[in-house]
Write an enzyme that holds these catalytic residues in place. Structure first.
Site, PDB file in Angstrom:
ATOM      1  N   SER A   8       0.842  -1.195   0.000  1.00  0.00           N
ATOM      2  CA  SER A   8       0.000   0.000   0.000  1.00  0.00           C
ATOM      3  C   SER A   8       0.877   1.246   0.000  1.00  0.00           C
ATOM      4  O   SER A   8       1.632   1.487   0.949  1.00  0.00           O
ATOM      5  CB  SER A   8      -0.895   0.003   1.243  1.00  0.00           C
ATOM      6  OG  SER A   8      -1.516   1.270   1.346  1.00  0.00           O
ATOM      7  N   HIS A  33      -1.197  -1.198  -4.260  1.00  0.00           N
ATOM      8  CA  HIS A  33      -2.486  -0.898  -3.636  1.00  0.00           C
ATOM      9  C   HIS A  33      -2.548   0.611  -3.388  1.00  0.00           C
ATOM     10  O   HIS A  33      -1.646   1.193  -2.778  1.00  0.00           O
ATOM     11  CB  HIS A  33      -2.631  -1.672  -2.325  1.00  0.00           C
ATOM     12  CG  HIS A  33      -3.976  -1.535  -1.690  1.00  0.00           C
ATOM     13  ND1 HIS A  33      -5.081  -2.247  -2.121  1.00  0.00           N
ATOM     14  CD2 HIS A  33      -4.396  -0.762  -0.659  1.00  0.00           C
ATOM     15  CE1 HIS A  33      -6.132  -1.918  -1.368  1.00  0.00           C
ATOM     16  NE2 HIS A  33      -5.740  -1.003  -0.477  1.00  0.00           N
ATOM     17  N   ASP A  35      -4.768   3.709  -1.948  1.00  0.00           N
ATOM     18  CA  ASP A  35      -5.876   4.049  -1.050  1.00  0.00           C
ATOM     19  C   ASP A  35      -6.332   5.483  -1.251  1.00  0.00           C
ATOM     20  O   ASP A  35      -5.596   6.424  -0.932  1.00  0.00           O
ATOM     21  CB  ASP A  35      -5.419   3.887   0.400  1.00  0.00           C
ATOM     22  CG  ASP A  35      -5.254   2.426   0.800  1.00  0.00           C
ATOM     23  OD1 ASP A  35      -6.209   1.658   0.604  1.00  0.00           O
ATOM     24  OD2 ASP A  35      -4.169   2.072   1.297  1.00  0.00           O
ATOM     25  N   MET A  37      -8.949   8.333  -0.100  1.00  0.00           N
ATOM     26  CA  MET A  37      -9.853   8.658   1.024  1.00  0.00           C
ATOM     27  C   MET A  37     -10.380  10.080   0.895  1.00  0.00           C
ATOM     28  O   MET A  37      -9.614  10.981   0.526  1.00  0.00           O
ATOM     29  CB  MET A  37      -9.088   8.552   2.344  1.00  0.00           C
ATOM     30  CG  MET A  37      -8.410   7.216   2.551  1.00  0.00           C
ATOM     31  SD  MET A  37      -7.484   7.212   4.096  1.00  0.00           S
ATOM     32  CE  MET A  37      -6.787   5.563   4.048  1.00  0.00           C
ATOM     33  N   HIS A  66      -8.356   1.382  -4.180  1.00  0.00           N
ATOM     34  CA  HIS A  66      -9.338   1.152  -3.122  1.00  0.00           C
ATOM     35  C   HIS A  66      -9.981   2.490  -2.772  1.00  0.00           C
ATOM     36  O   HIS A  66      -9.342   3.342  -2.143  1.00  0.00           O
ATOM     37  CB  HIS A  66      -8.591   0.539  -1.927  1.00  0.00           C
ATOM     38  CG  HIS A  66      -9.437   0.332  -0.709  1.00  0.00           C
ATOM     39  ND1 HIS A  66      -8.890   0.065   0.530  1.00  0.00           N
ATOM     40  CD2 HIS A  66     -10.780   0.337  -0.520  1.00  0.00           C
ATOM     41  CE1 HIS A  66      -9.856  -0.079   1.421  1.00  0.00           C
ATOM     42  NE2 HIS A  66     -11.018   0.096   0.811  1.00  0.00           N
ATOM     43  N   MET A  68     -12.167   4.752  -0.709  1.00  0.00           N
ATOM     44  CA  MET A  68     -12.866   4.953   0.561  1.00  0.00           C
ATOM     45  C   MET A  68     -13.523   6.322   0.471  1.00  0.00           C
ATOM     46  O   MET A  68     -13.116   7.285   1.139  1.00  0.00           O
ATOM     47  CB  MET A  68     -11.859   4.861   1.731  1.00  0.00           C
ATOM     48  CG  MET A  68     -11.433   3.427   2.005  1.00  0.00           C
ATOM     49  SD  MET A  68      -9.865   3.304   2.885  1.00  0.00           S
ATOM     50  CE  MET A  68      -8.745   3.373   1.494  1.00  0.00           C
ATOM     51  N   MET A 137     -11.952  -5.881   4.812  1.00  0.00           N
ATOM     52  CA  MET A 137     -11.179  -4.968   5.664  1.00  0.00           C
ATOM     53  C   MET A 137     -10.909  -5.664   6.995  1.00  0.00           C
ATOM     54  O   MET A 137     -11.834  -6.097   7.678  1.00  0.00           O
ATOM     55  CB  MET A 137     -11.959  -3.669   5.919  1.00  0.00           C
ATOM     56  CG  MET A 137     -12.145  -2.773   4.713  1.00  0.00           C
ATOM     57  SD  MET A 137     -10.628  -2.369   3.820  1.00  0.00           S
ATOM     58  CE  MET A 137      -9.608  -1.648   5.114  1.00  0.00           C
ATOM     59  N   GLY A 142      -9.164   3.825   6.982  1.00  0.00           N
ATOM     60  CA  GLY A 142      -8.858   5.231   7.220  1.00  0.00           C
ATOM     61  C   GLY A 142      -7.385   5.490   7.481  1.00  0.00           C
ATOM     62  O   GLY A 142      -6.889   6.568   7.180  1.00  0.00           O
ATOM     63  N   GLY A 145      -1.147   1.112   9.443  1.00  0.00           N
ATOM     64  CA  GLY A 145      -0.487   0.804  10.706  1.00  0.00           C
ATOM     65  C   GLY A 145      -1.398   0.424  11.850  1.00  0.00           C
ATOM     66  O   GLY A 145      -0.996   0.500  13.011  1.00  0.00           O
ATOM     67  N   ASP A 175      -7.134  -6.524   3.711  1.00  0.00           N
ATOM     68  CA  ASP A 175      -6.553  -5.184   3.793  1.00  0.00           C
ATOM     69  C   ASP A 175      -6.562  -4.663   5.222  1.00  0.00           C
ATOM     70  O   ASP A 175      -7.630  -4.384   5.783  1.00  0.00           O
ATOM     71  CB  ASP A 175      -7.350  -4.244   2.876  1.00  0.00           C
ATOM     72  CG  ASP A 175      -6.698  -2.880   2.746  1.00  0.00           C
ATOM     73  OD1 ASP A 175      -5.582  -2.685   3.259  1.00  0.00           O
ATOM     74  OD2 ASP A 175      -7.334  -2.008   2.119  1.00  0.00           O
ATOM     75  N   GLY A 176      -5.365  -4.515   5.796  1.00  0.00           N
ATOM     76  CA  GLY A 176      -5.237  -3.893   7.106  1.00  0.00           C
ATOM     77  C   GLY A 176      -4.545  -4.786   8.122  1.00  0.00           C
ATOM     78  O   GLY A 176      -4.985  -5.908   8.378  1.00  0.00           O
ATOM     79  N   GLY A 177      -3.416  -4.321   8.636  1.00  0.00           N
ATOM     80  CA  GLY A 177      -2.737  -5.051   9.699  1.00  0.00           C
ATOM     81  C   GLY A 177      -2.116  -6.376   9.278  1.00  0.00           C
ATOM     82  O   GLY A 177      -1.825  -7.220  10.123  1.00  0.00           O
TER      83      GLY A 177
HETATM   84  C1  DX5 Z   1      -6.645   1.330   5.452  1.00  0.00           C
HETATM   85  C2  DX5 Z   1      -6.181   1.128   4.031  1.00  0.00           C
HETATM   86  C3  DX5 Z   1      -5.108   0.109   3.932  1.00  0.00           C
HETATM   87  C4  DX5 Z   1      -3.825   0.506   4.604  1.00  0.00           C
HETATM   88  C5  DX5 Z   1      -3.136  -0.748   5.020  1.00  0.00           C
HETATM   89  O1  DX5 Z   1      -7.737   2.158   5.449  1.00  0.00           O
HETATM   90  O2  DX5 Z   1      -7.249   0.685   3.222  1.00  0.00           O
HETATM   91  O3  DX5 Z   1      -4.883  -0.272   2.592  1.00  0.00           O
HETATM   92  O4  DX5 Z   1      -2.973   1.256   3.768  1.00  0.00           O
HETATM   93  O5  DX5 Z   1      -2.056  -0.417   5.802  1.00  0.00           O
HETATM   94  P1  DX5 Z   1      -1.431  -1.413   6.875  1.00  0.00           P
HETATM   95  O6  DX5 Z   1      -0.936  -2.615   6.104  1.00  0.00           O
HETATM   96  O7  DX5 Z   1      -0.339  -0.591   7.461  1.00  0.00           O
HETATM   97  O8  DX5 Z   1      -2.507  -1.779   7.851  1.00  0.00           O
HETATM   98 ZN    ZN Z   2      -6.747  -0.220   1.202  1.00  0.00          ZN
END
Ligand code: DX5
Ligand code: ZN
Length: 218
Positions: A8, A33, A35, A37, A66, A68, A137, A142, A145, A175-177
């Site tokens: 990402s 990826h 993002d 927002m 992606h 958002m 998700m 948002g 990390g 996606d996420g963590g």
């Molecule tokens: C969160 C994003 C993710 C984010 C993932 O809202 O959609 O794509 O960048 O980042 P990590 O891998 O650090 O959780």
């Molecule tokens: Zn994402």
């Protein structure tokens, strides 16, 4: 299908974005990826078309975008023009999801649907055959990390079972963590694509970390 790592770029160093894009070009990652927002659908604003167009000039791999944002259907053609290959909208932001999916495909992109942690996979089964990618998700969207929400593992398994039962080719993205600690379990549960921001970009050797994540599928 072989598994995919999608770094990402939200976690990249925007003062050296060209360098970080080149690192991904040279790495074992297959996708970028991206993002986007809007500060309304999620409590953060990331970047828009100028950054995407620069990214497209340098990136040699699939752009997995992606969204958002609220009312994502307003910008489908703009994202196609900016170089998106996969365009993912949130089910929670799409009143007429079926129509939006058709519009994304008519614009020449693969169509993805993202589900927030609280949204059931059953809410999209009626249109699953029209979806190229489901993005589960594993954090509240948002921010990069954040900590992985463990229930996502069971959700991934359940979605994989439904996709197999229905015989469709829909990919599952998480996606996420995502980390080196949970990547193996996620692949085993049925994930095809792992997004990784913080794990890749905060590591000492991001390219090696991408290889290590991919190796968790073996
Ligand atoms: C969160 C994003 C993710 C984010 C993932 O809202 O959609 O794509 O960048 O980042 P990590 O891998 O650090 O959780
Ligand atoms: Zn994402």
């Amino acid at each position: 299908m072989s598994k995919i790592i999608a770094p990402s770029i939200l976690s990249a160093d925007f003062a050296h974005l060209g360098r970080d894009i080149e690192m991904i070009n040279q790495s074992k990652a297959d996708w970028f990826h991206v993002d986007v927002m809007d500060g309304v659908f999620v409590p953060n604003i990331s970047f828009g078309f100028p950054v995407m167009k620069s990214l497209k000039q340098l990136a040699k791999k699939t752009l997995d975008v992606h969204l958002m944002i609220v009312q994502p259907e307003r910008f489908i053609q703009d994202f196609a023009d900016a170089g998106a290959n996969v365009l993912t909208v949130h089910i929670e932001a799409s009143t007429h999801l079926h129509r939006t999916l058709q519009q994304i495909k008519a614009a020449g992109m693969k169509a993805g649907v993202a589900l927030n942690p609280h949204t059931s996979i059953h809410s999209l089964l009626d249109v699953i055959e029209d979806i190229d990618l489901v993005c589960l998700m594993s954090v509240n969207p948002g921010f990069g990390g954040q900590k992985f929400i463990p229930q996502t593992l069971k959700k991934t398994e359940a979605l994989k079972n439904e996709i197999t039962r229905l015989g469709c080719a829909t990919l599952i993205e998480i996606d996420g963590g995502v980390s080196l600690q949970n990547a193996g379990d996620l692949f085993k549960a049925g994930a095809d694509v792992l997004v990784a921001g913080n794990t890749v970009f905060s590591s000492e050797n991001p390219s090696q970390t991408i290889t290590d994540l991919l190796n968790c599928s073996k």
